[in-house]
Design an enzyme around this catalytic site. Sequence first.
Site, mmCIF file in Angstrom:
data_model
loop_
_atom_site.group_PDB
_atom_site.id
_atom_site.type_symbol
_atom_site.label_atom_id
_atom_site.label_comp_id
_atom_site.label_asym_id
_atom_site.label_seq_id
_atom_site.Cartn_x
_atom_site.Cartn_y
_atom_site.Cartn_z
ATOM 1 N N HIS A 41 0.805 -1.216 0.000
ATOM 2 C CA HIS A 41 0.000 0.000 0.000
ATOM 3 C C HIS A 41 0.840 1.269 0.000
ATOM 4 O O HIS A 41 0.481 2.268 -0.612
ATOM 5 C CB HIS A 41 -0.915 0.014 1.226
ATOM 6 C CG HIS A 41 -2.297 -0.416 0.886
ATOM 7 N ND1 HIS A 41 -3.189 0.434 0.303
ATOM 8 C CD2 HIS A 41 -2.917 -1.601 1.004
ATOM 9 C CE1 HIS A 41 -4.318 -0.206 0.083
ATOM 10 N NE2 HIS A 41 -4.178 -1.449 0.496
ATOM 11 N N ARG A 110 18.085 7.864 9.212
ATOM 12 C CA ARG A 110 16.726 8.344 9.015
ATOM 13 C C ARG A 110 16.612 9.577 8.108
ATOM 14 O O ARG A 110 15.814 9.611 7.184
ATOM 15 C CB ARG A 110 16.174 8.717 10.383
ATOM 16 C CG ARG A 110 14.864 8.127 10.695
ATOM 17 C CD ARG A 110 14.461 8.470 12.126
ATOM 18 N NE ARG A 110 13.024 8.498 12.210
ATOM 19 C CZ ARG A 110 12.254 7.421 12.145
ATOM 20 N NH1 ARG A 110 12.805 6.245 11.987
ATOM 21 N NH2 ARG A 110 10.951 7.518 12.222
#
Length: 367
Positions: A41, A110
């Site tokens: 998704h 990150r």
Amino acid sequence: MKIQAAVLEEFGKPLVVQEVELAEPRAGEVLVRLVACGVCHTDMYTASGVDPSGYAPTVLGHEGAGVVERCGEGVSLLAVGDHVVTLFSPQCGECVHCLSPLTNLCMSIREQQNLGYLPDGTTRLARDGHPLRHFMGTSTFAQYTVMPEIALARIDPEAPLDRACLFACGLATGLGAALKTASVRAGSTCVVFGAGMVGLGAVAGARLRGAERIVCVDLATERLELARGQGATDVMHGGEDAVERILEMTGGFGADYTFEATGNVAVMRQAVEAARMGWGLCTVCGVAGRGETLDVVPRLLITGRRICGSSFGGLKGREDVPVLVRRYLDGEIDVDPFISHRIALEDVNRGFELMHAQDGIRSVIEF
Ligand code: CU
Ligand code: ZN
């Protein structure tokens, strides 16, 4: 080297499968030949342009499994020939979060990853001399990819990679939510909202922890059947009165554990309300839309219900994913029913269409 890859050129448009350039792995990086990759998704969400942090052009894909082909300088965690699952959630093993048993949110790469770059702030992907960004640090809708070694989990080479790839995202997220984040107790009652990949994983995880009763709530009868196959003892169609019906089923109290795996904030609220007074724990796995908020009556919390969130099931990828794959090989987790379609990279847009039509749980691209 030249490789085939599915590029998101423009938001809201189909991906374009084409030849792109992939550079050699640098220090701490590894070249992976992909064997299989699930269509998730999150890929479709980014392609649609709704994701405010999305960028283009980029090579999508993050549910990959493959084989290490080459190692850059100083790579010590992996060797050529290793079978690996890609991790959009890495585990450096050294940052303050990796050193804590309380979270899996590794901090080391990150920032650059969110921007579409490898840890050194550059990309290995290019087209016509122009850099292409990496998606989620993985870019696995491609024959090959270059990734940091800390973002690859080495798995048992006996595991078929077309099944193992599901442990790169949705399935592991659901399993981990029950096994790790909620750490479901044996004999308890669990309710799982949503019978997509994540919800079904949570059902399986609750079963592995010895839950006595596992209720799965979804709108589609077909998915609820899959939930039964994963260990759901009861299934029900969702709706406005879902909480009422759950309370009825549980002597008026609610469930020891509830899991939300739809991303719908109205359903999240139901998951909180269906948790038991005193100690009921609601674990939120679904990703809500930007700006949406969760509406909860504070009294529910005062009277002992708790809410927590779970990203990638709280799993520390390099450590925990190989264990889950092992449990699959040992017959504890039934992966086959999740794979509804097998497609070629060229058909990646069909994978999106099938997902949009809610046809089956997962399309797996085979290279
Ligand atoms: Cu995903
Ligand atoms: Zn870390």
